[in-house]
Design a protein around this motif. Structure first.
Motif, PDB file in Angstrom:
ATOM      1  N   THR A 103       0.823  -1.215   0.000  1.00 46.50           N
ATOM      2  CA  THR A 103       0.000   0.000   0.000  1.00 46.50           C
ATOM      3  C   THR A 103       0.856   1.264   0.000  1.00 46.50           C
ATOM      4  O   THR A 103       0.640   2.167   0.797  1.00 46.50           O
TER       5      THR A 103
ATOM      6  N   THR B  70      -1.050   4.589  -2.164  1.00 47.59           N
ATOM      7  CA  THR B  70      -2.437   4.363  -2.569  1.00 47.59           C
ATOM      8  C   THR B  70      -3.350   5.487  -2.109  1.00 47.59           C
ATOM      9  O   THR B  70      -4.347   5.753  -2.761  1.00 47.59           O
TER      10      THR B  70
ATOM     11  N   ARG C 177      -3.140   8.227  -4.665  1.00 46.29           N
ATOM     12  CA  ARG C 177      -3.829   7.764  -5.873  1.00 46.29           C
ATOM     13  C   ARG C 177      -5.341   7.801  -5.687  1.00 46.29           C
ATOM     14  O   ARG C 177      -6.083   8.184  -6.585  1.00 46.29           O
TER      15      ARG C 177
ATOM     16  N   ARG D 285      -0.900  -1.685 -12.864  1.00 45.90           N
ATOM     17  CA  ARG D 285       0.098  -1.505 -11.816  1.00 45.90           C
ATOM     18  C   ARG D 285       1.267  -2.454 -12.014  1.00 45.90           C
ATOM     19  O   ARG D 285       2.276  -2.332 -11.374  1.00 45.90           O
TER      20      ARG D 285
END
Length: 93
Positions: free
Chosen positions: A30, A33, A36, A80
């Motif tokens: 993580t 994140t 994002r 990703r």
């Protein structure tokens, strides 16, 4: 006493399997994140505002909302993985 089949770890993993699993694990971490998520939610809000303005005010705003909506979808579905289809097959032979 015998070990149940579900608890049997099986044969040890090969080197390529360990590398592949480490790569998947790195992708699941993580890091970044939250930034994002904020970016995606911001673009979603702008897209919805432009779509609403296009419906109630003027048609060019609707077109702008559709363009920003497509950008939001691209941000949500961004790959990703370092292995992309254009770069070749990530699975070893």
């Amino acid at each position: 006493m015998t070990t149940p089949a579900a608890a049997d770890p099986g044969p040890p993993l090969g080197a390529w399997e360990r590398r592949r699993l480490r790569g998947i694990e790195r992708g699941l971490r993580t890091t970044g994140t939250r930034v994002r998520l904020v970016l995606c939610l911001g673009v979603d809000a702008v897209a919805l505002a432009l779509l609403a303005a296009g419906i109630f005010l003027a048609l060019p705003w609707l077109f702008a909302g559709c363009v920003v909506g497509n950008l939001a979808v691209c941000l949500h579905f961004e790959r990703r993985s370092p292995h992309h289809r254009a770069k070749g097959n990530p699975w070893p032979k």
